[in-house]
Design a protein around this motif. Sequence first.
Motif, PDB file in Angstrom:
ATOM      1  N   LEU A 110      -8.005  -7.243 -12.437  1.00 29.57           N
ATOM      2  CA  LEU A 110      -7.120  -7.040 -11.657  1.00 29.57           C
ATOM      3  C   LEU A 110      -6.537  -8.653 -12.637  1.00 29.57           C
ATOM      4  CD1 LEU A 110      -6.648  -7.428  -7.744  1.00 29.57           C
ATOM      5  CD2 LEU A 110      -6.524  -5.741  -8.979  1.00 29.57           C
ATOM      6  N   SER A 111      -5.170  -8.853 -13.357  1.00 30.45           N
ATOM      7  CA  SER A 111      -4.820  -9.790 -14.043  1.00 30.45           C
ATOM      8  C   SER A 111      -4.023 -11.273 -13.437  1.00 30.45           C
ATOM      9  CB  SER A 111      -3.871  -9.800 -15.312  1.00 30.45           C
ATOM     10  OG  SER A 111      -2.889  -8.961 -13.917  1.00 30.45           O
ATOM     11  N   GLN A 112      -3.954 -12.085 -14.407  1.00 28.42           N
ATOM     12  CA  GLN A 112      -3.369 -13.253 -13.035  1.00 28.42           C
ATOM     13  C   GLN A 112      -1.837 -12.314 -12.783  1.00 28.42           C
ATOM     14  OE1 GLN A 112      -3.929 -18.208 -13.437  1.00 28.42           O
ATOM     15  NE2 GLN A 112      -2.021 -17.536 -14.272  1.00 28.42           N
ATOM     16  N   GLU A 113      -1.341 -12.133 -13.837  1.00 26.67           N
ATOM     17  CA  GLU A 113       0.086 -11.916 -13.740  1.00 26.67           C
ATOM     18  C   GLU A 113       0.033 -10.673 -13.050  1.00 26.67           C
ATOM     19  OE1 GLU A 113       3.342  -9.968 -17.425  1.00 26.67           O
ATOM     20  OE2 GLU A 113       1.926 -10.650 -17.394  1.00 26.67           O
ATOM     21  N   GLY A 114      -0.455  -9.170 -12.990  1.00 25.27           N
ATOM     22  CA  GLY A 114      -0.205  -8.419 -11.714  1.00 25.27           C
ATOM     23  C   GLY A 114      -1.069  -8.976 -10.147  1.00 25.27           C
ATOM     24  N   ILE A 115      -1.312 -10.216 -10.028  1.00 25.19           N
ATOM     25  CA  ILE A 115      -1.908 -10.706  -8.669  1.00 25.19           C
ATOM     26  C   ILE A 115      -0.053 -11.300  -7.843  1.00 25.19           C
ATOM     27  CG2 ILE A 115      -3.038 -11.844  -7.449  1.00 25.19           C
ATOM     28  CD1 ILE A 115      -5.286 -11.765  -8.681  1.00 25.19           C
ATOM     29  N   ASN A 116       0.164 -11.956  -9.130  1.00 22.05           N
ATOM     30  CA  ASN A 116       1.118 -12.827  -8.878  1.00 22.05           C
ATOM     31  C   ASN A 116       2.510 -12.148  -8.640  1.00 22.05           C
ATOM     32  OD1 ASN A 116       0.894 -15.583  -9.154  1.00 22.05           O
ATOM     33  ND2 ASN A 116       0.062 -16.025 -10.811  1.00 22.05           N
ATOM     34  N   LYS A 151       1.943 -18.461  -5.974  1.00 21.06           N
ATOM     35  CA  LYS A 151       1.644 -17.948  -7.138  1.00 21.06           C
ATOM     36  C   LYS A 151       0.064 -18.633  -6.678  1.00 21.06           C
ATOM     37  CE  LYS A 151       5.776 -18.515  -9.722  1.00 21.06           C
ATOM     38  NZ  LYS A 151       6.106 -19.008 -11.012  1.00 21.06           N
ATOM     39  N   VAL A 152      -0.621 -17.979  -8.139  1.00 22.04           N
ATOM     40  CA  VAL A 152      -1.974 -18.368  -8.355  1.00 22.04           C
ATOM     41  C   VAL A 152      -2.257 -18.740  -9.272  1.00 22.04           C
ATOM     42  CG1 VAL A 152      -2.706 -16.467  -6.233  1.00 22.04           C
ATOM     43  CG2 VAL A 152      -2.885 -15.579  -8.291  1.00 22.04           C
ATOM     44  N   GLU A 153      -3.281 -19.223  -9.254  1.00 24.11           N
ATOM     45  CA  GLU A 153      -3.803 -19.699 -10.711  1.00 24.11           C
ATOM     46  C   GLU A 153      -5.553 -19.324 -10.775  1.00 24.11           C
ATOM     47  OE1 GLU A 153      -3.097 -23.100 -11.774  1.00 24.11           O
ATOM     48  OE2 GLU A 153      -1.119 -23.623 -11.850  1.00 24.11           O
ATOM     49  N   LEU A 154      -5.764 -18.351 -11.416  1.00 21.50           N
ATOM     50  CA  LEU A 154      -7.508 -17.781 -11.545  1.00 21.50           C
ATOM     51  C   LEU A 154      -8.593 -18.915 -11.822  1.00 21.50           C
ATOM     52  CD1 LEU A 154      -7.620 -14.218 -11.860  1.00 21.50           C
ATOM     53  CD2 LEU A 154      -7.430 -15.181 -10.035  1.00 21.50           C
ATOM     54  N   GLN A 159     -12.521 -19.678  -7.640  1.00 23.10           N
ATOM     55  CA  GLN A 159     -11.964 -20.004  -7.205  1.00 23.10           C
ATOM     56  C   GLN A 159     -10.732 -19.987  -7.728  1.00 23.10           C
ATOM     57  OE1 GLN A 159     -13.399 -24.142  -8.101  1.00 23.10           O
ATOM     58  NE2 GLN A 159     -13.701 -23.571  -6.217  1.00 23.10           N
ATOM     59  N   LEU A 160      -9.404 -20.062  -7.192  1.00 19.98           N
ATOM     60  CA  LEU A 160      -7.989 -19.856  -7.074  1.00 19.98           C
ATOM     61  C   LEU A 160      -7.538 -21.265  -6.597  1.00 19.98           C
ATOM     62  CD1 LEU A 160      -5.893 -18.213  -4.939  1.00 19.98           C
ATOM     63  CD2 LEU A 160      -7.585 -16.319  -6.327  1.00 19.98           C
ATOM     64  N   GLY A 246     -12.405 -15.337 -16.756  1.00 18.17           N
ATOM     65  CA  GLY A 246     -11.081 -15.942 -16.852  1.00 18.17           C
ATOM     66  C   GLY A 246     -10.014 -16.183 -16.691  1.00 18.17           C
ATOM     67  N   LYS A 247      -8.825 -15.395 -17.160  1.00 16.89           N
ATOM     68  CA  LYS A 247      -7.189 -14.787 -16.251  1.00 16.89           C
ATOM     69  C   LYS A 247      -7.552 -13.542 -15.560  1.00 16.89           C
ATOM     70  CE  LYS A 247      -5.850 -19.136 -17.396  1.00 16.89           C
ATOM     71  NZ  LYS A 247      -5.800 -20.234 -15.913  1.00 16.89           N
ATOM     72  N   LYS A 248      -8.514 -13.217 -15.344  1.00 21.92           N
ATOM     73  CA  LYS A 248      -9.079 -11.514 -14.937  1.00 21.92           C
ATOM     74  C   LYS A 248      -9.663 -12.084 -13.310  1.00 21.92           C
ATOM     75  CE  LYS A 248      -8.888  -9.492 -19.183  1.00 21.92           C
ATOM     76  NZ  LYS A 248      -9.562  -8.461 -20.337  1.00 21.92           N
ATOM     77  N   LEU A 249      -9.383 -10.867 -12.049  1.00 20.31           N
ATOM     78  CA  LEU A 249     -10.046 -10.970 -11.260  1.00 20.31           C
ATOM     79  C   LEU A 249     -10.827  -9.346 -11.290  1.00 20.31           C
ATOM     80  CD1 LEU A 249     -10.934 -12.177  -8.757  1.00 20.31           C
ATOM     81  CD2 LEU A 249      -9.022 -11.513  -7.309  1.00 20.31           C
TER      82      LEU A 249
END
Length: 264
Positions: A110-116, A151-154, A159-160, A246-249
Amino acid sequence: MFGGLTGFTNEKGTDWGEQMLNTVASQTIRHLFSKSELVEVVVRCYPSSKLLQGSIDSFKMNGRGLVIRKDFAVEEMSFETDAVSIDFASVLSGKLRLKQPTQAIAQVILSQEGINHAFTAELVKKRLINLSVPELTELSGGKPVSFPEVKVELLSENQLRILAQADLSSGELIPLSMVVTIGIEKRRRVSFQNPQVELDAVPAEQKEISQTLSMALAKILDNMVDLDRFDLDGVKMRLNRLQTEGKKLIFSGYAEIERIPKTG
């Protein structure tokens, strides 16, 4: 006809039976998603005559740019099975059906953008809007409390950072910020652990209530992300590991596939 399906090979050495099965499987899997940028399926069966009995050696799928239920974006997904038993007659009719359940090793990115974006989905929003649990209404004079923007930041090391606002139905928005560690419980639930509330950017008069609301939101999120709520019909995901990169989970685990679902 059957001899033609299982006896001839193309230039790449793939016989027509495998080629047809790859095509049917790709079309079937692609229809599971609301959108897909790329879906590739590779089916292996040797000797090819086993295909007539519905026996194949392995089934592998790689997908990119996928969307499940219109709101849940998956940057990449892959799974691979060992031997699988299928209904060969269904393949001839352009469909894919399993004769018996199977398991597949799976990975989901998952991307940070997709999670948000997922936090804007109705399935998620309804668990964050107009909440009437006592620990929240005690802060709002009995009125429903909402978290209209999350909103989340990976971050590194699983951690986020969660950035949010709380609406106490008073016209005043309370800013929230905290860092949590995410983990896995019972192989199906993503847990939000050890919340560390950040108050540096919160106005002095709101710090105390921001602290309390942040802890309440962490508890809500900890009970929200259960994969059984997001599973495709006939497919259950189970997690062994997750990591931020990075910006991926990245999730890794396995899928229990009872049947090929009709739609995603």
